[in-house]
Design a protein around this motif. Sequence first.
Motif, PDB file in Angstrom:
ATOM      1  N   MET A 251     -39.155  40.584  90.500  1.00 56.17           N
ATOM      2  CA  MET A 251     -37.794  41.039  90.252  1.00 56.17           C
ATOM      3  C   MET A 251     -37.213  41.604  91.552  1.00 56.17           C
ATOM      4  N   THR A 252     -36.321  40.848  92.165  1.00 60.40           N
ATOM      5  CA  THR A 252     -35.683  41.281  93.409  1.00 60.40           C
ATOM      6  C   THR A 252     -34.465  42.121  93.039  1.00 60.40           C
ATOM      7  N   VAL A 253     -34.661  43.433  92.994  1.00 53.14           N
ATOM      8  CA  VAL A 253     -33.599  44.304  92.484  1.00 53.14           C
ATOM      9  C   VAL A 253     -33.062  45.294  93.518  1.00 53.14           C
ATOM     10  N   GLU A 254     -33.876  45.673  94.514  1.00 53.93           N
ATOM     11  CA  GLU A 254     -33.417  46.687  95.469  1.00 53.93           C
ATOM     12  C   GLU A 254     -32.096  46.316  96.142  1.00 53.93           C
ATOM     13  N   PRO A 255     -31.862  45.045  96.523  1.00 51.24           N
ATOM     14  CA  PRO A 255     -30.574  44.706  97.141  1.00 51.24           C
ATOM     15  C   PRO A 255     -29.376  44.881  96.216  1.00 51.24           C
ATOM     16  N   LEU A 256     -29.639  45.060  94.920  1.00 53.04           N
ATOM     17  CA  LEU A 256     -28.553  45.223  93.964  1.00 53.04           C
ATOM     18  C   LEU A 256     -28.127  46.679  93.794  1.00 53.04           C
ATOM     19  N   TYR A 257     -28.902  47.619  94.321  1.00 51.18           N
ATOM     20  CA  TYR A 257     -28.643  49.029  94.056  1.00 51.18           C
ATOM     21  C   TYR A 257     -27.247  49.466  94.498  1.00 51.18           C
ATOM     22  N   ASP A 258     -26.765  48.940  95.612  1.00 52.31           N
ATOM     23  CA  ASP A 258     -25.454  49.347  96.118  1.00 52.31           C
ATOM     24  C   ASP A 258     -24.318  48.950  95.174  1.00 52.31           C
ATOM     25  N   ARG A 259     -24.573  48.012  94.286  1.00 48.12           N
ATOM     26  CA  ARG A 259     -23.555  47.556  93.339  1.00 48.12           C
ATOM     27  C   ARG A 259     -23.644  48.294  92.012  1.00 48.12           C
ATOM     28  N   CYS A 260     -24.515  49.300  91.912  1.00 51.45           N
ATOM     29  CA  CYS A 260     -24.834  49.914  90.621  1.00 51.45           C
ATOM     30  C   CYS A 260     -24.594  51.410  90.648  1.00 51.45           C
ATOM     31  N   ASP A 261     -24.248  51.955  89.487  1.00 55.57           N
ATOM     32  CA  ASP A 261     -24.211  53.407  89.368  1.00 55.57           C
ATOM     33  C   ASP A 261     -25.638  53.915  89.192  1.00 55.57           C
ATOM     34  N   ALA A 262     -25.809  55.228  89.112  1.00 51.53           N
ATOM     35  CA  ALA A 262     -27.142  55.824  89.110  1.00 51.53           C
ATOM     36  C   ALA A 262     -27.955  55.396  87.896  1.00 51.53           C
ATOM     37  N   ILE A 263     -27.307  55.280  86.734  1.00 53.57           N
ATOM     38  CA  ILE A 263     -28.049  54.918  85.525  1.00 53.57           C
ATOM     39  C   ILE A 263     -28.538  53.477  85.613  1.00 53.57           C
ATOM     40  N   ARG A 264     -27.692  52.580  86.098  1.00 50.10           N
ATOM     41  CA  ARG A 264     -28.140  51.195  86.233  1.00 50.10           C
ATOM     42  C   ARG A 264     -29.265  51.093  87.260  1.00 50.10           C
ATOM     43  N   ARG A 265     -29.222  51.906  88.307  1.00 53.04           N
ATOM     44  CA  ARG A 265     -30.323  51.906  89.281  1.00 53.04           C
ATOM     45  C   ARG A 265     -31.622  52.342  88.606  1.00 53.04           C
ATOM     46  N   GLN A 266     -31.540  53.372  87.752  1.00 51.85           N
ATOM     47  CA  GLN A 266     -32.736  53.754  86.983  1.00 51.85           C
ATOM     48  C   GLN A 266     -33.251  52.567  86.184  1.00 51.85           C
ATOM     49  N   ASN A 274     -43.213  57.871  93.354  1.00 51.90           N
ATOM     50  CA  ASN A 274     -44.012  57.224  92.310  1.00 51.90           C
ATOM     51  C   ASN A 274     -44.281  58.147  91.129  1.00 51.90           C
ATOM     52  N   ASN A 275     -44.613  59.412  91.420  1.00 45.50           N
ATOM     53  CA  ASN A 275     -44.913  60.331  90.316  1.00 45.50           C
ATOM     54  C   ASN A 275     -43.687  60.622  89.469  1.00 45.50           C
ATOM     55  N   GLY A 276     -42.494  60.316  90.018  1.00 48.48           N
ATOM     56  CA  GLY A 276     -41.281  60.495  89.230  1.00 48.48           C
ATOM     57  C   GLY A 276     -41.201  59.576  88.031  1.00 48.48           C
ATOM     58  N   ARG A 277     -42.045  58.561  87.999  1.00 45.10           N
ATOM     59  CA  ARG A 277     -42.106  57.696  86.819  1.00 45.10           C
ATOM     60  C   ARG A 277     -42.916  58.333  85.697  1.00 45.10           C
ATOM     61  N   TYR A 278     -43.810  59.243  86.055  1.00 43.85           N
ATOM     62  CA  TYR A 278     -44.638  59.931  85.080  1.00 43.85           C
ATOM     63  C   TYR A 278     -44.099  61.318  84.753  1.00 43.85           C
ATOM     64  N   VAL A 279     -43.657  62.023  85.803  1.00 44.57           N
ATOM     65  CA  VAL A 279     -43.095  63.370  85.643  1.00 44.57           C
ATOM     66  C   VAL A 279     -41.715  63.347  86.305  1.00 44.57           C
ATOM     67  N   PRO A 280     -40.720  62.832  85.618  1.00 42.07           N
ATOM     68  CA  PRO A 280     -39.423  62.612  86.268  1.00 42.07           C
ATOM     69  C   PRO A 280     -38.664  63.892  86.534  1.00 42.07           C
ATOM     70  N   ALA A 281     -38.029  63.923  87.704  1.00 38.44           N
ATOM     71  CA  ALA A 281     -37.038  64.948  87.998  1.00 38.44           C
ATOM     72  C   ALA A 281     -35.685  64.467  87.480  1.00 38.44           C
ATOM     73  N   GLU A 282     -34.691  65.345  87.502  1.00 35.89           N
ATOM     74  CA  GLU A 282     -33.382  64.979  86.969  1.00 35.89           C
ATOM     75  C   GLU A 282     -32.815  63.755  87.679  1.00 35.89           C
ATOM     76  N   GLU A 283     -33.024  63.662  88.995  1.00 34.75           N
ATOM     77  CA  GLU A 283     -32.458  62.542  89.737  1.00 34.75           C
ATOM     78  C   GLU A 283     -33.175  61.227  89.442  1.00 34.75           C
ATOM     79  N   ASP A 284     -34.371  61.283  88.847  1.00 34.29           N
ATOM     80  CA  ASP A 284     -35.082  60.058  88.476  1.00 34.29           C
ATOM     81  C   ASP A 284     -34.523  59.440  87.202  1.00 34.29           C
ATOM     82  N   VAL A 285     -34.009  60.259  86.320  1.00 32.65           N
ATOM     83  CA  VAL A 285     -33.598  59.774  84.997  1.00 32.65           C
ATOM     84  C   VAL A 285     -32.165  60.222  84.680  1.00 32.65           C
TER      85      VAL A 285
END
Length: 308
Positions: A251-266, A274-285
């Motif tokens: 899934m080639t998705v990183e180049p799409l981030y600039d076209r997305c809001d924060a929720i779509r980037r999530q 990496n640990n933000g996937r297990y113990v997310p901070a507010e900016e991760d989710v």
Amino acid sequence: MKELLTMGMEASPEKYLPHLITEEERTHFEENGYLYIPNALSTEMREQLIHTVDTSYNKALATGRAKPDSQWGWSDFLGADAALLNLVDLPTTLPKVWGILGWNIYLYHAHMHVKPPAAPDAEEGEGWLEWHQDSGRVNIEMETHPRPRLSLKVGYFLTDVSEPGRGNFYIRPGSHLSDMSVPESEISRDPREATADDVPDDAMPVCVEPGTAVLFDRRLWHSRSPNNSEMTRKALFYGYGYRWIRPKDEMTVEPLYDRCDAIRRQLLGAATRNNGRYVPAEEDVPLRGWLIENLGDDPTLAMGPRHA
């Protein structure tokens, strides 16, 4: 044909709030393992998606990646057209997804599928049903009963599969809670050896009008079937799972981030660490913050039964 662009969840919450999962829908999904969402796609969006799928399929034919009159699939397609990217956070379906799985989710899997008439396939009575649960060795290595849900798929049916025999996929309602055996030797592909020569009594074809979305639990036992019609079946499948699950596809998705809001980037898999996937901070989710802002501190209908 013009590109269809969306403003995203952060700019237009009013598009999402009318589509929160209802208790009736939740109960149906929990008991049966699937849920139909009629008219999930507008006519304009469905036409754009068909155009995009046709363009991709024709390119694959021209380069030999697809064979004439054979079924064809492609996974790494999210950057091919804005309409495909817009499905990641579609207002008519995403609220059902977070209502079932909660907010620590992302798109871990996607595939485009084209099945022409009479595409080579086994016929009924010759093992044409390949019953399986999704996720391969998860179904062997997870020592729980029933196996954990972990993810679900949203299937978007772009063409008319309202009658059997059109390449419909078959499901066995309620089977997501039944751990039928799978071969422990499976390594190279998903365990699809639970092959049957005829249709079990508890099975049914998914027959829906074009533009319908179908949510189904990854544990739901399901199968392909032949396309004996004169139409080409075209469908898109988007799989959502928890952010600590590894991507299933390229899934080639990183180049799409600039076209997305924060929720779509999530939803495309972005994380601060990496640990933000297990113990997310507010900016991760940011989806979690959006739910609290728009639905209150205890948005039961929005955050799934495990989060209520």
